[in-house]
Design an enzyme around this catalytic site. Structure first.
Site, PDB file in Angstrom:
ATOM      1  CE  LYS A   1      -1.929  -8.569   3.990  1.00 34.36           C
ATOM      2  NZ  LYS A   1      -1.227  -9.324   2.921  1.00 34.36           N
TER       3      LYS A   1
ATOM      4  CB  ALA B   1      -0.898   0.022   1.231  1.00 32.33           C
TER       5      ALA B   1
ATOM      6  CE1 TYR C   1      -0.610  -4.216   8.321  1.00 31.49           C
ATOM      7  CE2 TYR C   1      -2.722  -4.729   7.343  1.00 31.49           C
ATOM      8  CZ  TYR C   1      -1.395  -4.999   7.505  1.00 31.49           C
ATOM      9  OH  TYR C   1      -0.843  -6.052   6.821  1.00 31.49           O
TER      10      TYR C   1
END
Ligand code: NAP
Length: 261
Positions: A165, A98, A158
């Site tokens: 994910k 990312a 995150y």
């Protein structure tokens, strides 16, 4: 305890090894120790010398550059698999990315470009790689990828990688459902924090690493070798009844909401 697994008649493709700390390499080491022939793909020419060094003197290995987001690269990569092996038993997807901008600020401010990049590289490439692998996979074939618990619970910073994910884990179930009829299994390994290049790009990773170890029932973090051991189980016939699953190797950290001393 040591379990002997003989994979000398098997072939594997491992996508996403940057160096000896990569989780893809930890998995490859277990496959190679079991006698499996292993091909490796790496994103850019920058990584070629490292891959050459890692695979030097390892019988049955080969390496090829392939950006997993490029259909042309995937076509060439799986043509190489066919030429080298004739078929494929195991596919390891160990790729994630990312843009740093998406992990520094608020999740609320994620841009469409950063969202698309993270989900394309980190989740869609599992689908496209599986599609390219499908004609080469035999009965007993198996696919694994790597995920992280931020798909299920909020892990600060995150951000969009947690969403990527979650998509990877859902994609695992859909792929398992469609490939099961051909006797091919698909699972994803949810690993606890490990010190790799990809991890270094996550803001605050050092704190995350320490806190996970403190809260884990085993009082430590899981190791890359333990990721490799779980992958060996899931890829080989040891895991023949397991498909569509997200399987954790995190020293138990994910079961804890808090630890009271
Ligand atoms: P790593 O060594 O940096 O491996 C990640 C690999 O993905 C690198 O080789 C990287 O290549 C490759 N990659 C990125 N974009 C790509 C693309 N478009 N095409 C092909 N390859 C691409 O880090 P790692 O921690 O082992 O990561 C492997 C997997 O484990 C990732 O899915 C990660 O999210 C997952 N995971 C890691 C942890 C952890 O704490 N380390 C925990 C749970 C899950 P470049 O170096 O060229 O970018």
């Amino acid at each position: 305890m040591s379990v002997t697994v003989d994979l000398s008649s098997k072939t594997a493709l491992v996508m996403g090894v940057a160096n000896a700390r990569s989780l893809g390499w930890a998995i490859a080491e277990q496959l190679l120790a079991a006698g499996c022939r292993v091909g490796f793909s790496y994103q850019g020419e920058r990584l070629k010398p490292e891959l050459e060094k890692l695979t030097a003197g390892r019988d049955g290995t080969w390496i090829q550059q392939a950006d997993a987001t490029s259909e042309d690269d995937l076509t060439a990569l799986f043509a190489r698999v066919r030429d080298e092996f004739g078929h494929l038993d195991y596919l390891v997807h160990s790729i994630g990315f990312a843009p740093r901008t998406a992990m520094e600020g608020r999740f609320l401010d994620t841009t469409p470009d950063d969202w698309n990049t993270a989900l394309n590289v980190s989740a869609y490439t599992l689908v496209s790689a599986a599609r390219h692998a499908e004609p080469l996979l035999r009965e007993g074939g198996s696919i694994v990828s790597l995920t992280y618990h931020a798909s299920q619970q909020v892990v600060p910073k995150y951000n969009v990688m947690g969403v990527a994910k979650a998509a990877l884990e859902a994609a695992t179930r859909y792929l398992a459902s469609e490939l099961g009829a051909a006797g091919v299994r698909v699972n994803t390994i949810s690993a606890g924090p490990m010190r790799t290049i990809a991890a270094r790009s996550i803001p605050g990773f050092g704190t995350m690493y320490e806190k996970a170890a403190q809260s884990a029932p085993l009082g430590r973090n899981a190791t890359p070798e333990e990721v490799g051991g779980l992958a060996l189980f899931l890829l080989s016939d040891l895991g023949s009844g397991v498909t569509g699953q997200t399987v954790y190797v995190d020293a138990g950290a994910s079961i804890m909401s808090m630890k009271v001393e």
